[in-house]
Each structure stands twice: as C-alpha cells, then as structure tokens.
Write an enzyme that holds these catalytic residues in place. Structure first.
Site, PDB file in Angstrom:
ATOM      1  N   GLY A  69      11.534   2.700   0.825  1.00 53.88           N
ATOM      2  CA  GLY A  69      12.272   3.275  -0.310  1.00 53.88           C
ATOM      3  C   GLY A  69      12.806   2.169  -1.207  1.00 53.88           C
ATOM      4  O   GLY A  69      12.710   2.233  -2.439  1.00 53.88           O
ATOM      5  N   CYS A  78       0.831  -1.216   0.000  1.00 47.51           N
ATOM      6  CA  CYS A  78       0.000   0.000   0.000  1.00 47.51           C
ATOM      7  C   CYS A  78       0.863   1.261   0.000  1.00 47.51           C
ATOM      8  O   CYS A  78       0.616   2.197  -0.773  1.00 47.51           O
ATOM      9  CB  CYS A  78      -0.937  -0.006   1.203  1.00 47.51           C
ATOM     10  SG  CYS A  78      -0.112  -0.298   2.783  1.00 47.51           S
ATOM     11  N   ASN A  79       1.903   1.297   0.832  1.00 43.27           N
ATOM     12  CA  ASN A  79       2.760   2.485   0.879  1.00 43.27           C
ATOM     13  C   ASN A  79       3.519   2.673  -0.424  1.00 43.27           C
ATOM     14  O   ASN A  79       3.636   3.795  -0.937  1.00 43.27           O
ATOM     15  CB  ASN A  79       3.748   2.368   2.052  1.00 43.27           C
ATOM     16  CG  ASN A  79       3.170   2.970   3.319  1.00 43.27           C
ATOM     17  OD1 ASN A  79       2.713   4.115   3.312  1.00 43.27           O
ATOM     18  ND2 ASN A  79       3.180   2.216   4.406  1.00 43.27           N
ATOM     19  N   HIS A  87      -2.411   5.760   6.329  1.00 43.90           N
ATOM     20  CA  HIS A  87      -1.033   6.220   6.499  1.00 43.90           C
ATOM     21  C   HIS A  87      -0.945   7.649   5.947  1.00 43.90           C
ATOM     22  O   HIS A  87      -1.681   7.999   5.020  1.00 43.90           O
ATOM     23  CB  HIS A  87      -0.041   5.417   5.665  1.00 43.90           C
ATOM     24  CG  HIS A  87      -0.086   3.933   5.837  1.00 43.90           C
ATOM     25  ND1 HIS A  87       0.208   3.304   7.015  1.00 43.90           N
ATOM     26  CD2 HIS A  87      -0.349   2.943   4.953  1.00 43.90           C
ATOM     27  CE1 HIS A  87       0.123   1.983   6.840  1.00 43.90           C
ATOM     28  NE2 HIS A  87      -0.222   1.746   5.595  1.00 43.90           N
TER      29      HIS A  87
HETATM   30  P1  NAD Z   1      -5.349 -10.916   6.312  1.00 38.02           P
HETATM   31  O1  NAD Z   1      -4.751 -11.589   7.478  1.00 38.02           O
HETATM   32  O2  NAD Z   1      -6.430  -9.906   6.520  1.00 38.02           O
HETATM   33  O3  NAD Z   1      -5.939 -12.014   5.308  1.00 38.02           O
HETATM   34  C1  NAD Z   1      -5.218 -13.185   4.978  1.00 38.02           C
HETATM   35  C2  NAD Z   1      -6.207 -14.290   4.647  1.00 38.02           C
HETATM   36  O4  NAD Z   1      -5.495 -15.471   4.278  1.00 38.02           O
HETATM   37  C3  NAD Z   1      -7.092 -14.671   5.842  1.00 38.02           C
HETATM   38  O5  NAD Z   1      -8.427 -14.789   5.397  1.00 38.02           O
HETATM   39  C4  NAD Z   1      -6.537 -16.016   6.265  1.00 38.02           C
HETATM   40  O6  NAD Z   1      -7.537 -16.852   6.841  1.00 38.02           O
HETATM   41  C5  NAD Z   1      -6.076 -16.588   4.941  1.00 38.02           C
HETATM   42  N1  NAD Z   1      -5.100 -17.678   5.084  1.00 38.02           N
HETATM   43  C6  NAD Z   1      -4.250 -17.918   6.112  1.00 38.02           C
HETATM   44  N2  NAD Z   1      -3.533 -19.029   5.875  1.00 38.02           N
HETATM   45  C7  NAD Z   1      -3.946 -19.513   4.663  1.00 38.02           C
HETATM   46  C8  NAD Z   1      -3.583 -20.643   3.880  1.00 38.02           C
HETATM   47  N3  NAD Z   1      -2.636 -21.503   4.293  1.00 38.02           N
HETATM   48  N4  NAD Z   1      -4.207 -20.820   2.692  1.00 38.02           N
HETATM   49  C9  NAD Z   1      -5.158 -19.957   2.253  1.00 38.02           C
HETATM   50  N5  NAD Z   1      -5.541 -18.868   2.965  1.00 38.02           N
HETATM   51  C10 NAD Z   1      -4.937 -18.647   4.152  1.00 38.02           C
HETATM   52  O7  NAD Z   1      -4.142 -10.295   5.483  1.00 38.02           O
HETATM   53  P2  NAD Z   1      -4.195  -9.035   4.507  1.00 38.02           P
HETATM   54  O8  NAD Z   1      -4.062  -7.801   5.311  1.00 38.02           O
HETATM   55  O9  NAD Z   1      -5.322  -9.181   3.566  1.00 38.02           O
HETATM   56  O10 NAD Z   1      -2.808  -9.210   3.751  1.00 38.02           O
HETATM   57  C11 NAD Z   1      -2.648 -10.079   2.638  1.00 38.02           C
HETATM   58  C12 NAD Z   1      -1.438  -9.632   1.843  1.00 38.02           C
HETATM   59  O11 NAD Z   1      -1.693  -8.302   1.358  1.00 38.02           O
HETATM   60  C13 NAD Z   1      -0.138  -9.547   2.629  1.00 38.02           C
HETATM   61  O12 NAD Z   1       0.925  -9.814   1.754  1.00 38.02           O
HETATM   62  C14 NAD Z   1      -0.081  -8.083   3.047  1.00 38.02           C
HETATM   63  O13 NAD Z   1       1.216  -7.633   3.325  1.00 38.02           O
HETATM   64  C15 NAD Z   1      -0.654  -7.424   1.799  1.00 38.02           C
HETATM   65  N6  NAD Z   1      -1.230  -6.075   1.994  1.00 38.02           N
HETATM   66  C16 NAD Z   1      -2.017  -5.798   3.070  1.00 38.02           C
HETATM   67  C17 NAD Z   1      -2.544  -4.520   3.201  1.00 38.02           C
HETATM   68  C18 NAD Z   1      -3.437  -4.134   4.349  1.00 38.02           C
HETATM   69  O14 NAD Z   1      -3.689  -2.946   4.530  1.00 38.02           O
HETATM   70  N7  NAD Z   1      -3.964  -5.059   5.115  1.00 38.02           N
HETATM   71  C19 NAD Z   1      -2.266  -3.543   2.243  1.00 38.02           C
HETATM   72  C20 NAD Z   1      -1.497  -3.874   1.127  1.00 38.02           C
HETATM   73  C21 NAD Z   1      -0.979  -5.146   1.011  1.00 38.02           C
END
Ligand code: NAD
Length: 337
Positions: free
Chosen positions: A195, A141-142, A220
């Site tokens: 960065g 996101c950042n 953020h």
């Molecule tokens: P989250 O924890 O909200 O969701 C993850 C999901 O994956 C959950 O539903 C969980 O039950 C499921 N899961 C766990 N183990 C699993 C498995 N073995 N097989 C299938 N599903 C499984 O996480 P998120 O915040 O949605 O983050 C997901 C990705 O996106 C990460 O790489 C994170 O860094 C990235 N991200 C998150 C954000 C944010 O603001 N939350 C922003 C940008 C990017």
C-alpha cells in the site's frame, strides 16, 4: 531521429524481458546487456544478438566458456543514453553513483526504495512526472497491478479508501530455492509495504495492504475492496475496466477459473516467454454493493512491469507523449489496448 541507446544492467528475470521489449521498438536500440556469470542466460543473450558486457573480473570466465564479450560494465554505461538497471534490489545505491558519475539517465526497478530516485513511475498514473528526469524507478509488479486499476477508479469515482490482500507467489518459475513449498505464510509485519508503495505514485490515496505467500510460481492474486465517493453500478465498473490500458477482462464462464488457465491462455497468445503483460481481472468477480467495490485481479509478476520500462525510457528521454508511447509499446508487444 536517432534511436535511444539503451543498456540493460543485469540480464535476469526482468532484464532479459526488458532487453527483448526494447529490441522491438523502432525508436530504441540495445547497445548492451550485462551478465556476471557465463550461464545459460548469457548464452540466450548471445543467441539473441545482444552485445554482452561483464564486470572486469569476469572477462576470463566468459572467455573460457566461449561466450564473446564486448567490454566491461563501465564500457556499457559509457555507450548508453540510458541504463535500465535490473540488478537484484540491493545494488541500487552503488550503481546510482556510477550512472551519475558517467552523466547517464537510469531506471531502477521495484526492489529498490522510492528514496533512491525520489520518483516512481507507472504509465497509467504518472507518465509525465518522469519527463526528462535523470533517474526514475518503475514500481514493483504488485504496485504496477494495483495502479493500473486504482488510478482509473480514483479518476472516475474518487476512492475514499482501499483495502488490498495479496496472495503472493512464493517464487519465480525459474527459482528452485525459495519457499514455502507446502504452506501459506502470512506477512506479519502490518500493514505490508505494498500500500505504501502505491502511495509513492498516488500519495493522496488512502490504501492499506496485507499479504500471504502461497506455494505457486504462476502469478499473484490481489483482492481489492474500495469504498467509492458515490454509488456506481457493477456494469459501470466493468465498462471502465474494459477500456483501461493493459487490463484484460476474463470470465470464469469462459473456463478461466484460476491462474493456471490464465497462464495457459498466455501460452496460446504466443508471445515471447509466454508473458501476460496485462493485469487480468475477473469480469464476473467484480461486484459493487452500495458505494463499495469488490474485485479480484491476477498479476504476472515477471512481465507486467516490462511495457512500463519501455514507456519510462520514452518519458525520461522526452520522446513522445504518454498515450502515444503506451499505444506504440502495446502494438509492438501484441497488447490489445
Ligand atoms: P534476478 O536475480 O532474476 O536478476 C538479476 C540479475 O542481475 C542477474 O542476472 C544477476 O546475475 C545480475 N547481477 C547480480 N549482481 C550484479 C552486478 N553487481 N552487476 C550487474 N549485474 C548483476 O532478479 P529479478 O527478479 O530480475 O529482479 C530485478 C529487479 O526487478 C529487482 O529490483 C526486483 O525486485 C525487480 N522485480 C522483479 C520481479 C520478478 O517477478 N522477478 C517483478 C518486478 C520487479
């Protein structure tokens, strides 16, 4: 033309938003989403009509909870042309092997390392680089926020160097475990990875970053100081940002003084889950002094990457050129430009 069959592995904060956005595209269809536990998010997926796939060991728990499932995660992978992997940022290597063994394309998220795919994606900066690729990664996101504005500045004025400080939200809105709840916490391992992550898309950019965790769940805020290769006026930069894809200019004179009012504005827009897909830049917080540009921008962490995932699917499946995809995604998600 046949619709692109998309599976979303992991229906959490990002996965449920990606599934919604994909379901709005007339050139794609959701063939399945995966859930590990039969919780409220699984019921949301069922209510929205998404076919639910689960790990083999979870089938019984879903049956007991009365939530219908269509098969296992392996079945879901087999049914898809492309998988958008939205699992927590540690399972990438394990799932990459599964997708590759099944001969499927896959997109990972910013919690995974650039090295996992060797390719990182941002619609504004490098749509074409993922054209036809088997694997790619939508940056965090950042990083997405920074690339939306820095790409244009670099193209237009050439950035000599950029310094970024990120005031990071401590937790997602649905999280009650993460902190701090009453402190500001600097990231002391410097410079921070943000960065470096921008350089996974724009390797030539001289950029460094610092970050502070703050007890908020809303957004953020990034402060950017960029030295440009020539003197420009503040008005020129305002004009550039006003035309930038997925950048929304706001003004404190209009009552938007903080992330609280931005998220209230997002609720007024009436989008799914009140998401703010655009990067929000304070127009009256943009200032150029000589060849140095200063500005603030706010990032809705859980939604700015969503339109990028839709565009990344089209790039990897060679569906249409970047500007067409960006326009189509924007139109379907209610983003002005
Ligand atoms: P989250 O924890 O909200 O969701 C993850 C999901 O994956 C959950 O539903 C969980 O039950 C499921 N899961 C766990 N183990 C699993 C498995 N073995 N097989 C299938 N599903 C499984 O996480 P998120 O915040 O949605 O983050 C997901 C990705 O996106 C990460 O790489 C994170 O860094 C990235 N991200 C998150 C954000 C944010 O603001 N939350 C922003 C940008 C990017």
């Amino acid at each position: 033309m046949a619709k692109i069959k998309v599976a979303v592995n992991g229906y959490g904060t990002i996965g449920k938003r990606v599934a919604y956005a994909v379901s709005k595209q007339d050139d794609m269809e959701i063939v399945g989403i995966s859930k590990t536990r039969p919780n409220f998010e699984a019921r949301d997926a069922a209510n929205r009509g998404f076919p639910i796939y689960v790990p083999a060991e979870s089938v019984e728990a879903f049956q007991k909870a009365g939530i219908a499932t269509k098969g296992t995660v392996d079945d879901m992978i087999a049914a898809a042309d492309i998988i958008v992997d939205c699992t927590p940022g540690t399972l990438g290597p394990e799932y990459k092997a599964k997708y590759q063994a099944a001969g499927k394309k896959a997109i990972f998220q910013g919690g995974e390392e650039h090295g996992l795919t060797g390719l990182s994606f941002n619609s504004t900066a490098n749509y074409q680089e993922s054209w036809g690729a088997q694997l790619s990664r939508v940056v965090s996101c950042n990083t997405t926020g920074l690339l939306r504005t820095l790409t244009l500045l670099d193209r237009e004025y050439k950035i000599v160097n950029a310094y970024v400080t990120i005031v990071r939200r401590a937790a997602d809105p649905g999280d009650s475990k993460t902190g701090p709840i009453n402190a500001l916490e600097p990231s002391v391992s410097l410079p921070t990875h943000h960065g470096t992550d921008v350089k996974s898309v724009l390797p030539w950019l001289d950029i460094t970053s610092m970050a502070i965790k703050s007890p908020t769940t809303l957004m953020h805020i990034q402060t950017v100081v960029a030295k440009l290769s020539r003197e420009v006026s503040t008005e020129e930069v305002v004009d550039l940002f006003s035309k930038a894809p997925r950048v929304r200019l706001v003004s404190s004179k209009d009552g938007i003084k903080s992330t609280a009012q931005i998220m209230e504005m997002a609720r007024d827009l009436g989008r799914d889950r009140s998401d703010m897909y655009e990067i929000v830049v304070w127009k009256d917080g943009i200032k150029v002094v000589g060849d140095t540009l200063y500005y603030y921008q706010a990032v809705h962490q859980e939604s700015d990457v969503i339109p990028e995932n839709v565009d990344c699917i089209r790039s990897m499946c060679k569906a249409m050129p970047g500007p067409e995809s960006v326009a189509k995604t924007n139109a379907t998600l209610g983003i002005d430009h």
